[in-house]
Scaffold this active site. Sequence first.
Site, mmCIF file in Angstrom:
data_model
loop_
_atom_site.group_PDB
_atom_site.id
_atom_site.type_symbol
_atom_site.label_atom_id
_atom_site.label_comp_id
_atom_site.label_asym_id
_atom_site.label_seq_id
_atom_site.Cartn_x
_atom_site.Cartn_y
_atom_site.Cartn_z
ATOM 1 N N ASP A 4 7.701 -10.994 -2.665
ATOM 2 C CA ASP A 4 7.551 -10.608 -1.266
ATOM 3 C C ASP A 4 6.082 -10.781 -0.886
ATOM 4 O OD1 ASP A 4 6.091 -8.553 -2.436
ATOM 5 O OD2 ASP A 4 7.317 -6.921 -1.641
ATOM 6 N N ASP B 216 2.930 -8.401 0.769
ATOM 7 C CA ASP B 216 2.587 -7.012 1.076
ATOM 8 C C ASP B 216 1.291 -6.943 1.886
ATOM 9 O OD1 ASP B 216 4.561 -5.748 -1.037
ATOM 10 O OD2 ASP B 216 3.381 -7.192 -2.175
ATOM 11 N N ASP C 294 6.509 -6.425 3.078
ATOM 12 C CA ASP C 294 6.258 -4.988 3.106
ATOM 13 C C ASP C 294 4.994 -4.716 3.908
ATOM 14 O OD1 ASP C 294 8.401 -4.146 1.565
ATOM 15 O OD2 ASP C 294 7.290 -4.211 -0.320
#
Length: 484
Positions: free
Chosen positions: A204, A206, A408
């Site tokens: 992902d 962040d 995120d």
Amino acid sequence: EKPGLELAVVSVPSYACQRHTPLLHHNITLTDALSILADNAELGENEGRGVAFRRAAALLKSLPQEVRGAEQLRGLPCLGEHSLRVIKEVLEDGVSHEVETTTHSEQFKAMKALTGIFGVGAKTADRWFREGIHTPSDLQRSGHTLNRAQRAGLQYYDELNLPVTKSEAVAIGQIVESAVHAVLPGAEITLIGGFRRGKQTGHDVDFLITHPDEGREEGLMPKVVSWLEAQGFLLYQKTTGNSYLESKEGPARPASNMDRFERCFSIFRLSTDNEGRENQTGRENQTGRENQTGREIQTGREIQTGREIQTGREIQTGREIQTGREIQTGREIQTGREIQKGREIQTGDGPQTYSPTLTNTDPHTHSDSPHPLPQTLVVVGDHAQKVSWVLGHSQCSGPRSWRAVRVDLVVSPYSQFAFALLGWTGSKLFERELRRWAVHEKAMTLSSHALYDRKRTQYLRASSEEEIFAHLGLEYIPPCDRNA
Ligand code: GTP
Ligand code: MN
Ligand code: MN
């Protein structure tokens, strides 16, 4: 003949936060074996056992050279009986029987595949496994009621299991910056997580967001999310509010390692072709954000090679590269996530887009066969809808010009920024070791919000990571050496 015998006499500190652990190290074969056992322990909800394997692996990652024989390990910390046994086996036979058995076990493969679905943890995956659900397509067929996160996880399964590249992270960063600056000028955005540690790919992206005027950041997340949603950038989002202030426990005794910042788990829709980028969202013309769009075109270039990537030829090549390497290293089931965990050097030039074609893109199954998997193969008649998750979109209407990326976002008050930065840069084991060091060696409590000195019964302020390391009596370890 055996260079590195001196390893035995080199003293290696026992906490990972006392050591420099670079991304690229000399003992990949050993650490890969241990990390499979750690994964397996964690999937079986045996956290303690998982940590023991992770600590052993982290120790090996910090060594200055390749371990050639077990005698070199004498006197080194963090190597439990079980880990030592596995290491010796790999050193002597090239493979560990236990690791082989694990990677070939139906349960392990199923648990990896199911927990590879965003929104699915070990408990849920285990329950499904015991009902005979072993793959995402089994789950799809089962008709189980899924929550919103899991539905999105299933829908974008393939893409979310493809590594996010650094350039995709940069492109996402520009979108996040546009959103944040549109709703709060002067706010600061920092790339955190694995990319801050120098990884070339991640599972992902962040980001940590703050504002120099304390208080201005309050309530920021819903505004950022609204902006992103209005622009069509979000495929999924779940925002959780800041519960730190209301908490009765106080920061010294957090209920868990989960922190209480304003936080957003999301899935972004990232444009992957040049033409599409001119109106990234399809709604840019309405908002007149030409500048933003222009910048994206420039920086997105490496990944946005547009049409070629979508021809399926590129994609297949990409997969073959991955598959070939997995076979070489005898770790067939490790794709996607595993590749993200420290073999970036090899994957940096790997596939840079998702596959919209019907190739074997299930990252959690054997790739030693050139043939596509059954669940990704059959797209005829009744099955067309059921396998649509493989394609990541509901209609089989050809290639698409965007991919889904997990993102995120965390918002921190300025006064807590250094703690948030340290706490969200990782690696997970490095963080765990920092907290363990603080408690056991310093009688302090470290969280992503604060550092509390239990002897002096006071909070220790810090405006940089360096100050936090100093408070903890640790040598400063830069992000690139926190890859424990
Ligand atoms: P990849 O994303 O797999 O490339 O690696 P990563 O190191 O970026 O992992 P991840 O995105 O899962 O987490 C990034 C960092 O945030 C890690 O250090 C985690 O420990 C930390 N982190 C993740 N979730 C939480 C949370 O709920 N609270 C706190 N305090 N930290 C978290
Ligand atoms: Mn990450
Ligand atoms: Mn993350």
